[in-house]
Write a protein that holds these residues in place. Structure first.
Motif, PDB file in Angstrom:
ATOM      1  N   VAL A 248       4.385   0.816  -1.738  1.00 18.53           N
ATOM      2  CA  VAL A 248       3.636   1.687  -1.987  1.00 18.53           C
ATOM      3  C   VAL A 248       3.404   3.110  -2.593  1.00 18.53           C
ATOM      4  O   VAL A 248       3.827   3.975  -2.902  1.00 18.53           O
TER       5      VAL A 248
ATOM      6  N   VAL B 239      -2.863   7.859   3.671  1.00 15.34           N
ATOM      7  CA  VAL B 239      -3.993   6.844   3.150  1.00 15.34           C
ATOM      8  C   VAL B 239      -4.904   7.028   2.394  1.00 15.34           C
ATOM      9  O   VAL B 239      -5.276   6.200   1.731  1.00 15.34           O
TER      10      VAL B 239
ATOM     11  N   VAL C 281       2.313   1.998   6.055  1.00 14.76           N
ATOM     12  CA  VAL C 281       1.890   1.392   4.172  1.00 14.76           C
ATOM     13  C   VAL C 281       2.870  -0.034   4.456  1.00 14.76           C
ATOM     14  O   VAL C 281       3.894   0.297   4.319  1.00 14.76           O
TER      15      VAL C 281
END
Length: 168
Positions: A43, A16, A39
């Motif tokens: 992504v 992240v 996510v």
């Protein structure tokens, strides 16, 4: 020997884009549990993904610190299996990310990982030497993370396993 690196607070950092908290050098090993993570679609994979540790015996040892007390070098080891799930279909894969690593945290926010064994590596679009995705990287390698989050994987000897393809 199979130990872990990224799915500790450091894995969260890779997945992240955050940095682990500062810490003083410790004399011994301390638990470094991994939090579940999510996510969104696009992504890492074309679909939303959830990661949940199902085995987490990861420990860390701070090897050195900067004068301000923030971590400079830290070692990670321990068994880690993360269930990676496509939250649209429910398809999942239990990824054994039980590698070991020494992580150097640089003053500019970049990190250099020296890794032996498998760890999870998430890569955003145009943000790494690997295409966008979620990978189980295994072998002997380095992972250089720039201050902007760009991830360069340099395999000395190893493989990459595309987890998005496994759970598509």
């Amino acid at each position: 020997m199979r130990r872990t690196a990224l799915a500790t607070p450091a894995l969260a950092a890779v997945l992240v884009g955050t940095q682990p908290a500062s810490a003083q050098p410790a004399k011994g090993w301390e638990p470094a549990p991994s939090a579940p993570w999510d996510v969104g679609a696009g992504v890492r994979c074309d679909f939303p993904v959830h990661g949940q540790p199902v085995v987490d015996e990861v420990v860390r040892r701070v090897l050195s610190a900067y004068p301000d007390g923030s971590v400079r070098r830290v070692a990670y080891r321990g068994d880690l299996v993360v269930r990676v799930t496509n939250t649209e279909t429910g398809a999942s894969y239990d990824a054994d990310a039980s590698g070991s690593a020494v992580v150097e945290h640089r003053p500019d926010g970049s990190q250099l990982w020296t890794v032996l064994g498998p760890v999870l590596v998430g890569v955003g679009q145009d943000q790494g030497s690997l295409p966008r995705g979620l990978y189980l990287v295994d072998g002997v390698y380095t992972l250089d993370i720039s201050p902007t989050g760009y991830k360069s994987v340099r395999l000395l000897h190893g493989t990459t396993d595309d987890l998005c393809a496994r759970i598509d």
